[in-house]
Design a protein around this motif. Structure first.
Motif, mmCIF file in Angstrom:
data_model
loop_
_atom_site.group_PDB
_atom_site.id
_atom_site.type_symbol
_atom_site.label_atom_id
_atom_site.label_comp_id
_atom_site.label_asym_id
_atom_site.label_seq_id
_atom_site.Cartn_x
_atom_site.Cartn_y
_atom_site.Cartn_z
ATOM 1 N N TYR A 1 19.374 -49.097 18.814
ATOM 2 C CA TYR A 1 18.658 -49.221 17.551
ATOM 3 C C TYR A 1 19.524 -48.743 16.390
ATOM 4 C CZ TYR A 1 14.554 -49.563 20.639
ATOM 5 O OH TYR A 1 13.656 -49.921 21.614
ATOM 6 N N LEU A 2 20.241 -47.654 16.600
ATOM 7 C CA LEU A 2 21.124 -47.130 15.553
ATOM 8 C C LEU A 2 22.274 -48.101 15.288
ATOM 9 C CD1 LEU A 2 22.033 -44.849 13.647
ATOM 10 C CD2 LEU A 2 23.273 -43.859 15.592
ATOM 11 N N THR A 3 22.903 -48.579 16.341
ATOM 12 C CA THR A 3 24.057 -49.469 16.183
ATOM 13 C C THR A 3 23.684 -50.742 15.444
ATOM 14 O OG1 THR A 3 25.094 -48.621 18.202
ATOM 15 C CG2 THR A 3 25.815 -50.786 17.419
ATOM 16 N N ILE A 4 22.612 -51.385 15.874
ATOM 17 C CA ILE A 4 22.216 -52.645 15.242
ATOM 18 C C ILE A 4 21.635 -52.391 13.862
ATOM 19 C CG2 ILE A 4 20.602 -54.593 15.413
ATOM 20 C CD1 ILE A 4 21.168 -54.704 18.379
ATOM 21 N N GLY A 5 20.911 -51.296 13.693
ATOM 22 C CA GLY A 5 20.391 -50.968 12.368
ATOM 23 C C GLY A 5 21.504 -50.800 11.348
ATOM 24 N N LEU A 6 22.541 -50.058 11.709
ATOM 25 C CA LEU A 6 23.663 -49.849 10.791
ATOM 26 C C LEU A 6 24.480 -51.126 10.601
ATOM 27 C CD1 LEU A 6 24.925 -46.306 11.892
ATOM 28 C CD2 LEU A 6 23.521 -46.890 9.894
#
Length: 362
Positions: free
Chosen positions: A234-239
């Protein structure tokens, strides 16, 4: 703005406290009656012919929560909050879903509102539950939220899902840990991830084949989901999605939201006008959350740059915020601002204003 906030601002970009207008909620009060906030305005006059919508009353509820967080003794926000919460309660059907539009004559014009309006309402209720200024307001928000919650699992609109994720994450923060609702965050976030992977192409890192409205709410949802679940995807794709969006809406360090006169289809060119305040507000919220979870000052800088779109750092060099009324123009057109000061744009400004001040003081 506090001295600490001014100091923090000076460490990122030259952003003086006197560049932020004084608090002036006069136009929000002007648009609000005992029923709720009227959605449109003819210049600065409430356009009663257009009535009310839950979209704007949800935004208004979110605004009052932020205003009370900024100043617990703000009498204006304290008095307005129950009006907007009461509107949301009135617009909730027996089955828990929400209707959106209400005429000035108090007639509901539809059986069920859009999924987008449902999600925005759940988001506002989530913030009320987590950060509301009074016990009874929080309890009321919880009852409305609980009645609507069973519908979350059937959402198919990505913006409805994204806003609901944010609202549920706020709910979980208040009730932490709430494993059952965390499962819903994972379910909805995984649906968004699947849409992202299906749409992604070389040079296009986005959830859909077109950039339209409220774009920043999509990566914002994943960053909220990461905060609750600590799922690195979630963090990787969000950023990653945030960086892509930023590459499309910042030109020479000025915010240029995708215009709603044509949007931006994959493989095409972005529409430059009409630019809308809600898209800028979403960017401000996105950068605030990115800073909160990474503590990277670059996001504070971008948050401030996005906010300054409202006060003249835009393609026309014109301020959309009106210091005389406390209202905000309804959009940036090709050669001028739209002089109507509706609820959506005015609330977008004041939510952004509150988020910047609160973000700088974190």
């Amino acid at each position: 703005m506090t001295q600490e906030a001014v100091s923090m601002a000076s460490n990122t970009i030259p952003f003086r406290s006197d560049q932020m207008p004084d608090l002036n909620f006069k136009h929000i009060v002007n648009l609000t009656d005992l029923t709720g906030i009227i959605q449109h305005a003819l210049f600065s006059m409430p356009n009663r012919k257009e009535g009310y919508c839950i979209d704007d009353n949800a935004r208004a509820l979110f605004f009052t929560v932020l205003a009370c967080k900024f100043n617990r003794k703000d009498e204006i926000a304290q008095s307005l909050l129950p009006v907007y919460l009461g509107f949301i309660h009135f617009m909730q059907s027996d089955d828990g879903y929400f209707c959106n539009f209400l005429t000035y004559a108090k007639e509901i014009t539809e059986h069920r509102g859009s999924e987008d309006s449902f999600g925005r309402t759940m988001m506002a209720l989530g913030f009320l539950i987590n950060e509301g200024p009074s016990h009874f307001a929080v309890k009321t928000g919880q009852e409305i939220f609980a009645k609507a919650y069973p519908h979350v699992s059937s959402l198919v609109s990505i913006r409805g899902m994204a806003n609901s994720i944010i609202g549920i994450c706020q709910y979980i923060k208040y009730h932490y840990p709430d494993d059952r609702k965390t499962e819903m965050v994972v379910t909805l976030s995984d649906k968004m991830i699947a849409m992202y992977k299906a749409s992604k192409r070389p040079g296009w890192s986005w959830f859909e084949p077109v950039l339209t409205y409220d774009n920043a709410m999509l990566p914002l949802a994943l960053l909220n989901a990461y905060e609750i679940t600590q799922d690195e995807e979630y963090l990787t794709i969000g950023l990653e999605a945030m960086a892509f969006l930023e590459s499309k809406v910042f030109v020479d360090d000025k915010c240029r939201p995708v215009g709603n006169r044509g949007w931006y289809e994959r493989g095409g060119k972005p529409a430059q006008f009409d630019q809308q305040g809600i898209d800028v507000m979403a960017m401000v919220l996105l950068y605030q959350q990115a800073f909160r979870i990474t503590r990277d000052d670059q996001y504070l800088q971008r948050m401030q740059q996005a906010y300054q779109w409202f006060i003249g750092e835009n393609d026309l060099g014109l301020s959309l915020y009106d210091t005389s009324t406390g209202g905000c123009a309804d959009g940036l057109q090709e050669d001028a601002v739209n002089l109507n000061q509706g609820a959506e744009s005015t609330l977008a400004y004041w939510i952004s204003h509150m988020v910047v001040v609160l973000g700088l003081s974190e």
